[in-house]
Enzyme design. Structure first.
Site, mmCIF file in Angstrom:
data_model
loop_
_atom_site.group_PDB
_atom_site.id
_atom_site.type_symbol
_atom_site.label_atom_id
_atom_site.label_comp_id
_atom_site.label_asym_id
_atom_site.label_seq_id
_atom_site.Cartn_x
_atom_site.Cartn_y
_atom_site.Cartn_z
ATOM 1 C CB CYS A 70 -0.893 -0.001 1.238
ATOM 2 S SG CYS A 70 -1.792 1.539 1.420
ATOM 3 C CB CYS A 76 -3.216 5.028 6.091
ATOM 4 S SG CYS A 76 -4.831 4.348 6.512
ATOM 5 C CB CYS A 79 -2.528 -1.490 7.791
ATOM 6 S SG CYS A 79 -3.963 -2.003 6.831
ATOM 7 C CB CYS A 156 -8.322 1.158 0.705
ATOM 8 S SG CYS A 156 -8.213 0.230 2.248
ATOM 9 C CD GLN A 280 -17.062 -10.698 14.007
ATOM 10 O OE1 GLN A 280 -16.018 -10.152 13.659
ATOM 11 N NE2 GLN A 280 -17.275 -11.087 15.250
ATOM 12 C CE1 TYR A 309 -20.801 -9.325 28.030
ATOM 13 C CE2 TYR A 309 -20.395 -11.689 28.164
ATOM 14 C CZ TYR A 309 -20.412 -10.450 28.760
ATOM 15 O OH TYR A 309 -20.038 -10.320 30.069
ATOM 16 C CD GLU A 330 -26.230 -7.297 22.315
ATOM 17 O OE1 GLU A 330 -25.251 -8.040 22.142
ATOM 18 O OE2 GLU A 330 -26.116 -6.085 22.603
ATOM 19 C CG ASP A 377 -17.999 -12.537 20.553
ATOM 20 O OD1 ASP A 377 -16.909 -12.011 20.839
ATOM 21 O OD2 ASP A 377 -18.514 -12.461 19.419
ATOM 22 C CB CYS A 404 -12.419 -8.612 20.008
ATOM 23 S SG CYS A 404 -13.348 -7.711 21.247
HETATM 24 N N1 SAH Z 1 -21.249 -12.369 19.057
HETATM 25 C C1 SAH Z 1 -21.582 -11.260 18.197
HETATM 26 C C2 SAH Z 1 -21.338 -9.883 18.824
HETATM 27 C C3 SAH Z 1 -20.140 -9.711 19.666
HETATM 28 S S1 SAH Z 1 -19.789 -8.022 20.055
HETATM 29 C C4 SAH Z 1 -20.902 -11.392 16.861
HETATM 30 O O1 SAH Z 1 -19.999 -12.206 16.675
HETATM 31 O O2 SAH Z 1 -21.292 -10.676 15.934
HETATM 32 C C5 SAH Z 1 -20.200 -7.955 21.751
HETATM 33 C C6 SAH Z 1 -21.669 -7.711 22.011
HETATM 34 O O3 SAH Z 1 -21.876 -7.666 23.429
HETATM 35 C C7 SAH Z 1 -22.220 -6.405 21.484
HETATM 36 O O4 SAH Z 1 -23.351 -6.668 20.690
HETATM 37 C C8 SAH Z 1 -22.611 -5.603 22.752
HETATM 38 O O5 SAH Z 1 -23.774 -4.820 22.569
HETATM 39 C C9 SAH Z 1 -22.886 -6.715 23.743
HETATM 40 N N2 SAH Z 1 -22.741 -6.384 25.157
HETATM 41 C C10 SAH Z 1 -21.832 -5.578 25.743
HETATM 42 N N3 SAH Z 1 -21.956 -5.589 27.081
HETATM 43 C C11 SAH Z 1 -22.978 -6.425 27.361
HETATM 44 C C12 SAH Z 1 -23.587 -6.871 28.571
HETATM 45 N N4 SAH Z 1 -23.140 -6.442 29.732
HETATM 46 N N5 SAH Z 1 -24.594 -7.739 28.501
HETATM 47 C C13 SAH Z 1 -25.041 -8.187 27.296
HETATM 48 N N6 SAH Z 1 -24.498 -7.801 26.117
HETATM 49 C C14 SAH Z 1 -23.491 -6.942 26.141
#
Ligand code: SAH
Length: 447
Positions: A70, A76, A79, A156, A280, A309, A330, A377, A404
Site C-alpha cells: 500500500c 494511514c 494498518c 485501499c 463482523q 453477548y 444481548e 463473546d 477480541c
Molecule cells: N457475538 C456477536 C457480537 C459480539 S460483540 C458477533 O460475533 O457478531 C459484543 C456484544 O456484546 C455487542 O453486541 C454488545 O452490545 C454486547 N454487550 C456488551 N456488554 C454487554 C452486557 N453487559 N450484557 C449483554 N451484552 C453486552
C-alpha cells in the site's frame, strides 16, 4: 528538553506492532522496527521522562520485512503490520496471545497457529470514508495518523473491490450537483462520511450518506444520477449527524432507496445487515471463526446452549442447528430485534433472544436455568467478575470464549482456570495487517 541518539536492536513487537528496544534499563517502543532489526533512534526526554522515540534510520533489515504493497501505509492509521510478511504476522499474533496468557493469567499453554487468510487483501465488507473539501474539490480518503487531516487515496488494499467505483462515482455526482463536504470549522456543507456495506454472498450493496444537514439540495435528482452511475447499489440510507463529534453516525436516519438493509450469508444462514447493526467486517474469516468456536463446543444435538453477548445472534443461530435450544442474551435492544428477525428468516425455532445485561441475566436465573454449553463473546473490556462467578456456579460442561482482546481474555481466564481446563487456544486473523487478534478458547469443566 534533552535528546540523545542511540543505536539499538529490537527484540520483540509490542501490542501495537512497534519494535521494543531497551536503553539503559528503559523500555522504548519504536515504530517501523522489527525484531532483530537495528535502528538509529532519537530519544527525546522532558522532565526526566521519555517523551518520544523516533527511528532516524534503519541499520539492518529483518528477513521477515516486506515492502508494504500500500502506497499510503506510512501515513494511514488503518494498518500497522504491513511491513511484516503475512506468515510472520500470524506468528506474531500467536505469540502475543501466548505471552499475555502467561503474563496475566500465569497460564503456560501452547497456543495453536493463527488461522489466517489465503489472500489477505480486499476482504473488508464495511468501508467508512471521510469526505472533505480540498482546494475546492470534494475528496475522500483517510485521516493521517492522530490528526483530522484528510489524505486523499485512490485505492485501499483491504476494502472490498466493489467499493472503490462507488466512492469515485459519489465524488463525481457531488461535483455535478455542486454539493460540498461538511466543513468542521465553518460548520457548513453537506457530506461527512460515505459508508459502504457489501454482502459477500448476495449481489447487495448498501450506501449510507452521513450528512450534517437534514435536506440534501436536489436530493431526488442527485440520487437518480448517483444510482445511474452505480446500478450495483441496492439500497441507500441517509444518516443525519449534526453534532460536533468524532462519532460517525447520528441518531436520525431515512431510507432514500431500497429496503434500508442488505442480506449476507454465514454457512447456510441469512443475516440482515442495517446501517447501524454490528456485523463482523471480514466475511471470509467469520466462517472460520464460528466454525472453530462451534467445533470446540462439540455439540451433539441435545444441549441447552447460552450465547452470551450475542449481538445480532450470529454465533448462537449458527450453533442452534447443532443443539437442542439456544438462549441469546444481548443488552442492546436493536441488536436483539435484528436477531429475532434473523432467526425468523432462517426458520429457527429453538432460539430465544433476551434483552438483558449478561451478568444480571445469569445471576437472576442461577437456580432455574442450567446450561450445557456457553458461548461468550464480550466486547473489548471483557466480562465481569460477577458474570464469571455466576458462570462457574452454573457449571456448564463446556465454555467457548471468543475474545477480541487478549488482555481481558487472560484476565477472565485467570478466574475460570481453577474450575475449567483449557482445551485449545486458537487465534483467528480477522484483521490482517493490523496488530488486532481474535482468539477462540475452548474450556471444559474439570472432573
Ligand atoms: N457475538 C456477536 C457480537 C459480539 S460483540 C458477533 O460475533 O457478531 C459484543 C456484544 O456484546 C455487542 O453486541 C454488545 O452490545 C454486547 N454487550 C456488551 N456488554 C454487554 C452486557 N453487559 N450484557 C449483554 N451484552 C453486552
Amino acid at each position: 528538553m534533552r535528546s540523545k541518539i542511540v543505536e539499538l536492536e529490537a527484540f520483540a513487537l509490542d501490542d501495537e506492532g512497534r519494535g521494543i528496544v531497551r536503553d539503559e534499563g528503559l523500555t522504548v517502543f519504536v515504530d517501523n522496527l522489527l525484531p532483530n532489526e537495528k535502528g538509529k533512534i532519537k530519544l527525546d526526554f522532558a522532565y526526566g521522562k521519555l517523551k518520544e522515540a523516533r527511528l532516524l534510520q534503519r541499520l539492518t533489515s529483518s528477513k521477515d520485512r516486506v515492502k508494504p504493497l500500500c502506497p499510503y501505509y506510512s501515513k494511514c492509521g488503518g494498518c500497522n503490520l504491513m511491513h511484516l510478511n503475512y506468515e510472520a504476522q500470524l506468528e506474531y499474533k500467536r505469540m502475543k496471545v501466548q505471552n499475555l496468557l502467561h503474563k496475566f493469567a500465569k497460564i503456560d499453554f501452547e497456543v495453536s497457529k493463527t488461522i489466517g487468510m489465503e489472500n489477505p487483501y480486499h476482504f473488508r465488507n464495511k468501508i467508512q470514508v471521510p469526505v472533505k473539501n480540498i482546494k475546492g474539490k470534494i475528496e475522500t480518503g483517510f485521516y493521517e495518523i492522530n490528526t483530522h487531516n484528510l489524505v486523499p487515496n485512490s485505492n485501499c488494499l483491504i476494502e472490498d473491490n466493489r467499493a472503490r467505483h462507488i466512492i469515485e462515482e459519489f465524488k463525481k455526482t457531488c461535483e455535478e450537483f455542486k454539493l460540498e463536504a461538511y466543513n468542521e470549522d465553518t460548520r457548513r456543507g453537506v457530506f461527512r462520511h460515505i459508508i459502504i456495506k457489501t454482502s459477500r454472498y448476495y449481489q447487495q450493496i448498501m450506501v449510507v450518506f452521513v450528512t450534517a444537514i437534514d435536506e440534501i439540495k436536489g436530493k431526488q435528482n442527485f440520487l437518480k444520477a448517483f444510482l445511474k452511475r452505480c446500478p450495483e447499489v441496492t439500497t441507500v440510507v441517509q444518516n443525519i449527524n449534526k453534532r460536533k463529534t468524532n462519532v460517525i453516525l447520528g441518531e436520525k436516519e431515512r431510507i432514500l432507496f431500497g429496503s434500508g438493509k442488505i442480506k449476507d450469508r454465514i454457512f447456510d444462514l441469512d443475516f440482515y445487515i442495517s446501517s447501524k447493526s454490528f456485523y463482523q467486517t471480514n466475511p471470509i474469516q467469520v466462517e472460520k471463526l464460528y466454525k472453530t468456536a462451534i467445533d470446540l463446543a462439540a455439540l451433539k444435538g441435545d444441549e441447552t446452549v447460552l450465547d452470551a453477548y450475542s449481538g445480532t445472534g450470529t454465533i448462537g443461530l449458527c450453533a442452534s442447528r447443532h443443539a437442542k435450544n439456544v438462549t441469546l442474551v444481548e443488552v442492546v435492544e436493536a441488536a436483539c430485534k435484528n436477531g429475532i428477525e434473523n432467526s425468523a428468516i432462517n426458520n429457527i425455532e429453538n432460539a430465544e433472544f433476551v434483552i438483558d445485561d449478561c451478568t444480571k441475566y445469569l445471576v437472576k436465573h442461577k437456580d432455574n436455568q442450567k446450561f450445557d454449553v456457553v458461548f461468550m463473546d464480550p466486547p473489548r473490556k471483557g466480562s465481569t467478575n460477577e458474570f464469571l462467578t455466576a458462570l462457574i456456579e452454573n457449571s456448564p460442561k463446556k465454555i467457548v470464549y471468543i475474545s477480541c482482546n487478549p488482555v481481558t481474555l487472560a484476565r477472565d481466564l485467570s478466574i475460570l482456570k481453577d474450575k475449567y481446563e483449557i482445551e485449545e487456544v486458537i487465534p483467528v486473523d480477522m484483521f490482517p495487517h493490523t496488530s488486532h487478534v481474535e482468539t477462540v478458547v475452548g474450556l471444559y469443566l474439570k472432573k
